[in-house]
Design a protein around this motif. Structure first.
Motif, short mmCIF file in Angstrom:
data_model
loop_
_atom_site.label_atom_id
_atom_site.label_comp_id
_atom_site.label_asym_id
_atom_site.label_seq_id
_atom_site.Cartn_x
_atom_site.Cartn_y
_atom_site.Cartn_z
N LEU A 70 0.81 -1.22 0.00
CA LEU A 70 0.00 0.00 0.00
C LEU A 70 0.85 1.27 0.00
O LEU A 70 1.98 1.28 0.46
CB LEU A 70 -0.91 0.02 1.23
CG LEU A 70 -1.98 -1.07 1.31
CD1 LEU A 70 -2.72 -0.98 2.63
CD2 LEU A 70 -2.95 -0.94 0.15
N SER A 71 0.22 2.33 -0.49
CA SER A 71 0.86 3.65 -0.42
C SER A 71 0.76 4.18 1.01
O SER A 71 -0.08 3.71 1.79
CB SER A 71 0.16 4.63 -1.39
OG SER A 71 -1.17 4.87 -0.94
N PRO A 72 1.57 5.15 1.39
CA PRO A 72 1.53 5.66 2.77
C PRO A 72 0.16 6.19 3.20
O PRO A 72 -0.26 5.99 4.35
CB PRO A 72 2.57 6.77 2.79
CG PRO A 72 3.54 6.40 1.72
CD PRO A 72 2.70 5.72 0.65
N ALA A 73 -0.57 6.84 2.31
CA ALA A 73 -1.89 7.37 2.68
C ALA A 73 -2.90 6.25 2.88
O ALA A 73 -3.73 6.29 3.79
CB ALA A 73 -2.38 8.34 1.61
N ALA A 74 -2.85 5.22 2.03
CA ALA A 74 -3.78 4.10 2.15
C ALA A 74 -3.48 3.25 3.38
O ALA A 74 -4.39 2.65 3.97
CB ALA A 74 -3.72 3.25 0.89
N LYS A 75 -2.20 3.18 3.77
CA LYS A 75 -1.82 2.39 4.94
C LYS A 75 -2.56 2.86 6.19
O LYS A 75 -3.02 2.06 6.99
CB LYS A 75 -0.31 2.47 5.19
CG LYS A 75 0.52 1.70 4.21
CD LYS A 75 2.00 1.87 4.56
CE LYS A 75 2.87 1.28 3.47
NZ LYS A 75 4.29 1.48 3.73
N ILE A 76 -2.68 4.16 6.37
CA ILE A 76 -3.32 4.72 7.57
C ILE A 76 -4.78 4.25 7.64
O ILE A 76 -5.24 3.76 8.67
CB ILE A 76 -3.23 6.26 7.57
CG1 ILE A 76 -1.77 6.68 7.73
CG2 ILE A 76 -4.10 6.85 8.67
CD1 ILE A 76 -1.53 8.15 7.57
N TRP A 77 -5.52 4.39 6.53
CA TRP A 77 -6.92 4.00 6.52
C TRP A 77 -7.10 2.49 6.70
O TRP A 77 -7.96 2.03 7.45
CB TRP A 77 -7.60 4.44 5.22
CG TRP A 77 -7.81 5.92 5.19
CD1 TRP A 77 -7.09 6.82 4.49
CD2 TRP A 77 -8.78 6.65 5.91
NE1 TRP A 77 -7.54 8.09 4.72
CE2 TRP A 77 -8.60 8.01 5.60
CE3 TRP A 77 -9.81 6.30 6.79
CZ2 TRP A 77 -9.39 9.00 6.13
CZ3 TRP A 77 -10.60 7.30 7.32
CH2 TRP A 77 -10.38 8.64 6.98
N VAL A 78 -6.27 1.72 6.04
CA VAL A 78 -6.39 0.25 6.13
C VAL A 78 -6.07 -0.23 7.53
O VAL A 78 -6.80 -1.03 8.12
CB VAL A 78 -5.48 -0.44 5.08
CG1 VAL A 78 -5.41 -1.93 5.33
CG2 VAL A 78 -6.00 -0.15 3.69
N PHE A 79 -4.99 0.26 8.12
CA PHE A 79 -4.58 -0.22 9.43
C PHE A 79 -5.59 0.17 10.53
O PHE A 79 -5.93 -0.63 11.39
CB PHE A 79 -3.17 0.24 9.78
CG PHE A 79 -2.11 -0.43 8.93
CD1 PHE A 79 -2.23 -1.76 8.55
CD2 PHE A 79 -1.01 0.27 8.50
CE1 PHE A 79 -1.27 -2.38 7.77
CE2 PHE A 79 -0.03 -0.33 7.72
CZ PHE A 79 -0.17 -1.67 7.36
N PHE A 80 -6.06 1.39 10.49
CA PHE A 80 -7.06 1.79 11.49
C PHE A 80 -8.40 1.09 11.26
O PHE A 80 -9.13 0.76 12.19
CB PHE A 80 -7.24 3.31 11.52
CG PHE A 80 -6.14 4.02 12.25
CD1 PHE A 80 -5.91 3.78 13.59
CD2 PHE A 80 -5.31 4.91 11.58
CE1 PHE A 80 -4.89 4.43 14.25
CE2 PHE A 80 -4.29 5.57 12.24
CZ PHE A 80 -4.07 5.33 13.58
#
Length: 141
Positions: A70-80
């Motif tokens: 994942l891209s850095p921005a998508a990582k935040i949404w996916v992980f949370f």
């Protein structure tokens, strides 16, 4: 001692024997219920531990895979989002375990209530005409 007194003593001995037999049967039923509760708790605990280990292993693998893909921005949404989903799943599992335990506990309480009722009948605190047998009132519906 007259014949009437002997027959009363014989009747008391017979009643005492019946009372003891009834008490032993009720105590055996309580023992069976307690063993069933213990077995249910053991099965739930083993299943919960196995599920937790497998969940953690799978979750770690998923996180490492997502971190690489994942891209850095998508990582935040996916992980949370995964954290929120995990909390919901945990809450549902805890409710399921509590319901299972409640069902086992009600069975044990029913047996103990029956034992208390038997003791009340023996002591004369309740009459046999007060017995309410649910199966007799069941009309097949």
């Amino acid at each position: 001692m007259s014949g009437n007194e002997k027959s009363q003593i014989s009747l008391l001995k017979e009643m005492f024997g019946n009372v003891l037999e009834l008490m032993l049967i009720r105590l055996q039923m309580a023992r069976v219920d307690i063993l069933g509760l213990k077995n249910a708790l053991l099965k739930v605990l083993i299943a919960a531990i196995a599920a937790l280990i497998l969940f953690l292993l799978g979750f770690l693998c998923l996180l490492f895979g997502l971190n690489a893909a994942l891209s850095p921005a998508a990582k935040i949404w996916v992980f949370f989002g995964l954290v929120v989903l995990s909390v919901v799943v945990i809450a549902v599992l805890v409710l399921m375990v509590l319901n299972t335990l409640k069902g086992q506990q009600s069975c044990l309480q029913s047996t103990l209530k029956g034992l208390q009722d038997d003791m009340a009948y023996i002591r004369g605190e309740k009459r046999y005409s007060d017995i309410d047998i649910e199966e007799l009132h069941d009309d097949g519906r």
